[in-house]
Design an enzyme around this catalytic site. Sequence first.
Site, mmCIF file in Angstrom:
data_model
loop_
_atom_site.group_PDB
_atom_site.id
_atom_site.type_symbol
_atom_site.label_atom_id
_atom_site.label_comp_id
_atom_site.label_asym_id
_atom_site.label_seq_id
_atom_site.Cartn_x
_atom_site.Cartn_y
_atom_site.Cartn_z
ATOM 1 N N ASP A 167 0.833 -1.201 0.000
ATOM 2 C CA ASP A 167 0.000 0.000 0.000
ATOM 3 C C ASP A 167 0.869 1.253 0.000
ATOM 4 O OD1 ASP A 167 -2.331 1.458 0.055
ATOM 5 O OD2 ASP A 167 -2.613 1.297 2.215
ATOM 6 N N GLY A 168 0.391 2.287 -0.673
ATOM 7 C CA GLY A 168 1.048 3.586 -0.604
ATOM 8 C C GLY A 168 1.677 4.068 -1.893
ATOM 9 N N GLY A 210 0.288 5.419 -4.575
ATOM 10 C CA GLY A 210 -0.259 6.706 -4.984
ATOM 11 C C GLY A 210 0.255 7.850 -4.138
ATOM 12 N N ARG A 223 -0.124 9.132 -10.188
ATOM 13 C CA ARG A 223 -0.182 7.879 -9.428
ATOM 14 C C ARG A 223 0.496 6.728 -10.176
ATOM 15 N NH1 ARG A 223 -3.702 7.459 -5.233
ATOM 16 N NH2 ARG A 223 -4.179 5.273 -5.740
ATOM 17 N N THR A 267 -10.634 -6.992 -5.381
ATOM 18 C CA THR A 267 -11.912 -6.942 -6.091
ATOM 19 C C THR A 267 -12.511 -5.542 -6.023
ATOM 20 O OG1 THR A 267 -12.931 -7.795 -4.064
ATOM 21 C CG2 THR A 267 -12.484 -9.385 -5.812
ATOM 22 N N GLU A 268 -12.124 -4.753 -5.035
ATOM 23 C CA GLU A 268 -12.633 -3.393 -4.889
ATOM 24 C C GLU A 268 -11.868 -2.374 -5.734
ATOM 25 O OE1 GLU A 268 -13.975 -6.004 -2.036
ATOM 26 O OE2 GLU A 268 -11.877 -5.346 -2.083
ATOM 27 N N ASN A 269 -10.672 -2.753 -6.189
ATOM 28 C CA ASN A 269 -9.838 -1.798 -6.920
ATOM 29 C C ASN A 269 -10.380 -1.439 -8.298
ATOM 30 O OD1 ASN A 269 -6.637 -3.026 -5.633
ATOM 31 N ND2 ASN A 269 -7.986 -1.419 -4.852
ATOM 32 N N SER A 304 -8.063 -5.160 4.994
ATOM 33 C CA SER A 304 -8.712 -4.841 3.717
ATOM 34 C C SER A 304 -9.078 -6.087 2.902
ATOM 35 C CB SER A 304 -7.827 -3.902 2.875
ATOM 36 O OG SER A 304 -7.670 -2.664 3.542
#
Length: 252
Positions: free
Chosen positions: A28-29, A31, A41, A74-76, A208
Site C-alpha cells: 500500500d502507498g 499513490g 499515481r 476486487t474493490e480496486n 482490507s
Amino acid sequence: MEKNMFGFKKKEEQLSLVVPKHIGIIMDGNGRWAQKRMQPRAFGHKAGMEALQAVAKAASQMGIRVLTVYAFSTENWSRPEKEVKFIMNLPVEFYDRYIPELHRQGVKIQMIGDVGRLPSETLASLRKAEQLTANNTGMILNFALNYGGRAEIQEAVRVIVEKVQAGIYGIDQITDELIGSHLYTGALPEDWRDPELIIRTSGELRLSNFLPWQSAYSELYFTDTLWPDFTAQSLEEAIEEYNRRNRRFGGV
C-alpha cells in the site's frame, strides 16, 4: 552491525532468526508516494513494481517458502479507468523485465483470485510466467489479483455445498482442513497455506479483505513506510519483529 552486499546481516548472524514459511504483504502507498513527489499515481505504481522485484529476491534468498502479495483487490476496479488500465499492464512489463531473473533464482509464480476477469493480455503474461516457472522448487511468489477474501470463502462454501449434495462429502466432514483445501490457497502445501506474518505498508491499520480465513493466527506488522520505499532491509526488520512475538495460538 556488518551487512552483506544485499543489505542482510551476515549468514552466521541470521541463524538465530526464525524465518516465516509464508509471508503476506499488503503493498500500500504507491499513490501517496507519487503525490509526495508531485508525480501521477502511475509513477508510484511503477516504483512499486520495482520494489516488489527487490523484496521478492530478498525473500527468496532468506529462505521464505511463500510470498503472497496483494496486487489488486476486487474493490480496486472502482478506481479511475486510466489507473486500472495502467495497473493491469504492469504484469506484462513485470514479465518482460523481472521474471527471467526470478526464474533463474528458482522462484515459482502462482496466482490466487478470480483471475478470469483480468484483461486477456494481463492474464496471458501471468499464465506464461506460471508455465515458465512451473517446475521451479524455490520460493512461491503468489500474486493475489482480483482477490477478495469474502468472495474466496463464498466460492469455497459453494463448491463444498455442491459436493455435499452430490454425496462426495457428508456434513460431518466439513472441517477447517476441508474448507482450507477449497480456498484459493488450497493448492499450496498444507503447512504453507496460512501466513505466519502479514505486513502492511503506508500506515494503514487494517487487512482490507486480504486472506481473512488464512490470517486467523497471523502476526500483523504495520509500518508507515510507503510501499515503493519498502526494501530488503525493511523486510528483515519485519522478520526481526516477528521473532520478538510470542505466538500462543489461544493458549497460555
